[in-house]
Design an enzyme around this catalytic site. Sequence first.
Site, PDB file in Angstrom:
ATOM      1  N   GLY A  30      32.129  43.335  32.401  1.00  0.00           N
ATOM      2  CA  GLY A  30      31.936  41.932  32.745  1.00  0.00           C
ATOM      3  C   GLY A  30      32.634  41.028  31.752  1.00  0.00           C
ATOM      4  O   GLY A  30      33.051  41.477  30.670  1.00  0.00           O
ATOM      5  N   ASN A  31      32.807  39.776  32.113  1.00  0.00           N
ATOM      6  CA  ASN A  31      33.459  38.815  31.227  1.00  0.00           C
ATOM      7  C   ASN A  31      33.144  37.401  31.676  1.00  0.00           C
ATOM      8  O   ASN A  31      32.812  37.155  32.830  1.00  0.00           O
ATOM      9  CB  ASN A  31      34.982  39.050  31.156  1.00  0.00           C
ATOM     10  CG  ASN A  31      35.508  39.745  32.396  1.00  0.00           C
ATOM     11  OD1 ASN A  31      35.654  39.108  33.428  1.00  0.00           O
ATOM     12  ND2 ASN A  31      35.725  41.061  32.312  1.00  0.00           N
ATOM     13  N   SER A  76      39.570  39.560  27.241  1.00  0.00           N
ATOM     14  CA  SER A  76      39.108  40.438  28.317  1.00  0.00           C
ATOM     15  C   SER A  76      40.280  40.978  29.134  1.00  0.00           C
ATOM     16  O   SER A  76      41.245  40.259  29.399  1.00  0.00           O
ATOM     17  CB  SER A  76      38.187  39.633  29.242  1.00  0.00           C
ATOM     18  OG  SER A  76      38.082  40.275  30.483  1.00  0.00           O
ATOM     19  N   SER A  77      40.158  42.234  29.553  1.00  0.00           N
ATOM     20  CA  SER A  77      41.228  42.838  30.370  1.00  0.00           C
ATOM     21  C   SER A  77      41.361  42.126  31.719  1.00  0.00           C
ATOM     22  O   SER A  77      42.350  42.293  32.414  1.00  0.00           O
ATOM     23  CB  SER A  77      40.945  44.323  30.586  1.00  0.00           C
ATOM     24  OG  SER A  77      39.706  44.480  31.243  1.00  0.00           O
ATOM     25  N   GLU A  78      40.359  41.321  32.074  1.00  0.00           N
ATOM     26  CA  GLU A  78      40.422  40.574  33.342  1.00  0.00           C
ATOM     27  C   GLU A  78      40.887  39.133  33.148  1.00  0.00           C
ATOM     28  O   GLU A  78      40.667  38.285  34.011  1.00  0.00           O
ATOM     29  CB  GLU A  78      39.051  40.576  34.041  1.00  0.00           C
ATOM     30  CG  GLU A  78      38.582  41.909  34.561  1.00  0.00           C
ATOM     31  CD  GLU A  78      39.406  42.454  35.721  1.00  0.00           C
ATOM     32  OE1 GLU A  78      40.404  41.820  36.116  1.00  0.00           O
ATOM     33  OE2 GLU A  78      39.034  43.537  36.207  1.00  0.00           O
ATOM     34  N   HIS A  97      32.306  37.141  35.632  1.00  0.00           N
ATOM     35  CA  HIS A  97      32.514  38.387  36.371  1.00  0.00           C
ATOM     36  C   HIS A  97      31.454  39.380  35.914  1.00  0.00           C
ATOM     37  O   HIS A  97      31.315  39.616  34.706  1.00  0.00           O
ATOM     38  CB  HIS A  97      33.920  38.915  36.096  1.00  0.00           C
ATOM     39  CG  HIS A  97      34.122  40.327  36.537  1.00  0.00           C
ATOM     40  ND1 HIS A  97      33.773  40.778  37.786  1.00  0.00           N
ATOM     41  CD2 HIS A  97      34.647  41.389  35.890  1.00  0.00           C
ATOM     42  CE1 HIS A  97      34.060  42.059  37.883  1.00  0.00           C
ATOM     43  NE2 HIS A  97      34.583  42.469  36.744  1.00  0.00           N
ATOM     44  N   HIS A  99      29.082  43.173  37.002  1.00  0.00           N
ATOM     45  CA  HIS A  99      28.975  44.377  37.831  1.00  0.00           C
ATOM     46  C   HIS A  99      27.511  44.526  38.224  1.00  0.00           C
ATOM     47  O   HIS A  99      26.971  45.622  38.204  1.00  0.00           O
ATOM     48  CB  HIS A  99      29.433  45.608  37.061  1.00  0.00           C
ATOM     49  CG  HIS A  99      30.889  45.601  36.698  1.00  0.00           C
ATOM     50  ND1 HIS A  99      31.460  46.562  35.908  1.00  0.00           N
ATOM     51  CD2 HIS A  99      31.897  44.756  37.018  1.00  0.00           C
ATOM     52  CE1 HIS A  99      32.746  46.298  35.743  1.00  0.00           C
ATOM     53  NE2 HIS A  99      33.043  45.204  36.413  1.00  0.00           N
ATOM     54  N   HIS A 160      34.067  47.213  43.048  1.00  0.00           N
ATOM     55  CA  HIS A 160      34.180  46.773  41.660  1.00  0.00           C
ATOM     56  C   HIS A 160      32.987  45.937  41.194  1.00  0.00           C
ATOM     57  O   HIS A 160      32.241  46.393  40.326  1.00  0.00           O
ATOM     58  CB  HIS A 160      35.507  45.994  41.521  1.00  0.00           C
ATOM     59  CG  HIS A 160      35.810  45.555  40.130  1.00  0.00           C
ATOM     60  ND1 HIS A 160      37.050  45.124  39.738  1.00  0.00           N
ATOM     61  CD2 HIS A 160      35.028  45.438  39.032  1.00  0.00           C
ATOM     62  CE1 HIS A 160      37.026  44.803  38.457  1.00  0.00           C
ATOM     63  NE2 HIS A 160      35.808  44.984  38.005  1.00  0.00           N
TER      64      HIS A 160
HETATM   65 ZN   LIG Z   1      34.945  44.429  36.243  1.00  0.00          ZN
END
Ligand SMILES: [Zn+2]
Length: 213
Positions: A30-31, A76-78, A97, A99, A160
């Site tokens: 999450g982010n 964050s990777s997102e 974001h 999960h 996802h």
């Molecule tokens: Zn994710």
Amino acid sequence: MIEKYYEIQEKVQKTALKSYEQNLVAGTSGNVSYYDRENAIMAITATNLDYKIMTPEDVVLMHLDGEIIYGDLRPSSEWQMHAEIYRGLSHVNSVIHTHSPRATSFAVVHEDIPLILVEMLPFIGGDIPRAKFALPGSVELGKEAVIAMQNRNACLLENHGVVAVGTTLDQAYIRAVYVEDAAKIYHFARQVGEPKVLSNENIDLLRKKYNLK
Ligand SMILES: [Zn+2]
């Protein structure tokens, strides 16, 4: 210049910690981000960092093109998904974001969550649609989320998780909480009987009551 962002960084960190404590995310998944449109600066949680030890200084400040302005850690990777949502939805200043497990279970079976609760109208804007599958960390994931959220404040990401947006961090957070709540109740309702969606007539009455367009 950077000092004035401390309050925003702190709020991003606290919102991320709350989402962890509310079981909306597991581990470091999450982010959370906030976008200051005036100065085109996004404050976003760092990648792979335990929410329990994250400090406000760990929240990365960056432009939407990837240029880092402040922070020793990687964003964050997102971050590209967040950036694409800010580009595509000009009324949005915060993205969360998660999960969260019950909502994500519907994302896994590729089912939208229909409009089955009165609160879904003011908080989400209606049912909870799905964004088509795209690779995690990709710009495309953000593009699909923007398409799904044209008239909504949240969506599911196929196989996802969940994205919720708002004009403030608190608004995006409470919407992410309501997504999980709606998923939980819809899940229970399916076990006890056949859920009924709100009728168009009652949707009109609710829109008037909540002063919605
Ligand atoms: Zn994710």
